[in-house]
Enzyme design. Structure first.
Site, PDB file in Angstrom:
ATOM      1  N   LYS A  14     -11.137  20.376   5.930  1.00 37.63           N
ATOM      2  CA  LYS A  14     -11.210  20.774   6.865  1.00 37.63           C
ATOM      3  C   LYS A  14     -11.669  22.695   6.722  1.00 37.63           C
ATOM      4  CE  LYS A  14      -9.422  17.371   9.906  1.00 37.63           C
ATOM      5  NZ  LYS A  14      -8.729  17.013  10.410  1.00 37.63           N
ATOM      6  N   HIS A 120      -9.425  15.527   5.895  1.00 31.88           N
ATOM      7  CA  HIS A 120     -10.450  14.148   6.579  1.00 31.88           C
ATOM      8  C   HIS A 120     -10.118  13.373   5.909  1.00 31.88           C
ATOM      9  CE1 HIS A 120     -12.289  11.204   9.638  1.00 31.88           C
ATOM     10  NE2 HIS A 120     -12.830  11.363   8.343  1.00 31.88           N
ATOM     11  N   GLU A 131     -19.201   7.016   9.099  1.00 32.60           N
ATOM     12  CA  GLU A 131     -19.223   8.582   9.258  1.00 32.60           C
ATOM     13  C   GLU A 131     -20.028   8.924   7.928  1.00 32.60           C
ATOM     14  OE1 GLU A 131     -14.688   8.981  10.374  1.00 32.60           O
ATOM     15  OE2 GLU A 131     -14.979   9.863   8.148  1.00 32.60           O
TER      16      GLU A 131
END
Ligand code: DAT
Ligand code: MG
Length: 155
Positions: A14, A120, A131
């Site tokens: 992130k 994540h 995803e």
């Protein structure tokens, strides 16, 4: 590795993980564990894209702040493969709240607050595939065999 053992997960570093210089450290942990990198990109995404990524959380009160934050800077998006990589990847990340994460996990070793937990990881095989499809085109995913494979896995 037998095809039946293969599993993929989506791991992302992130904006806070990138800014704090943790790219190498996080990649190192997955590499040294014995998992294989299959795709990677360094990218800054729009808030709309992050809304798609976190669509399941859209009813949460932290959602607006989350998607806004996630689009403030670049992230490293990756696909890793290996036996049990979804579940083990989550163990390597630690709990969502760094305060509840054990030392030895990424969040336990490097993070303090829930909204700045550095990384994540997909929470199930199904969400991993969803995803991966959102973040990568099929041609961006590389099928290759690491020379380590025969020493990481039994026959
Ligand atoms: P995880 O990232 O461990 O899968 P999640 O999917 O429940 O956790 O939430 C996604 C992200 O949203 C999480 O990494 C950090 C943020 N988040 C979760 N719960 C939060 C909360 N109570 N307050 C602020 N941010 C939160
Ligand atoms: Mg999640």
């Amino acid at each position: 590795m037998a095809a039946s053992k293969k599993e993929r997960t989506f791991i992302m570093i992130k904006p806070d993980g990138v800014q704090r210089g943790l790219i190498g450290e996080i990649i190192k942990r997955f590499e040294q564990k014995g998992f294989s990198l299959q795709a990677m990109k360094f990218i800054q995404c729009t808030e709309d894209f992050m809304k798609q990524h976190y669509a399941d959380l859209s009813s949460k009160k932290f959602f607006p702040g989350l998607v806004k934050y996630m689009s403030t800077g670049p992230v490293v998006a990756m696909v890793w493969s290996g036996l049990g990589v979804v579940k083990t990847g989550r163990v390597m990340l630690g709990e969502t709240d760094p305060a509840a994460s054990k030392p030895g996990t990424i969040r336990g070793d490097f993070c303090v607050e829930i909204g700045r937990n550095a990384c994540h990881g997909s929470d199930s095989v199904e969400s991993a595939e969803k995803e991966i499809k959102l973040w990568f085109k099929p041609e961006e995913i590389v099928e290759w065999t690491s020379c380590q494979e025969k020493f990481v896995y039994e026959d």
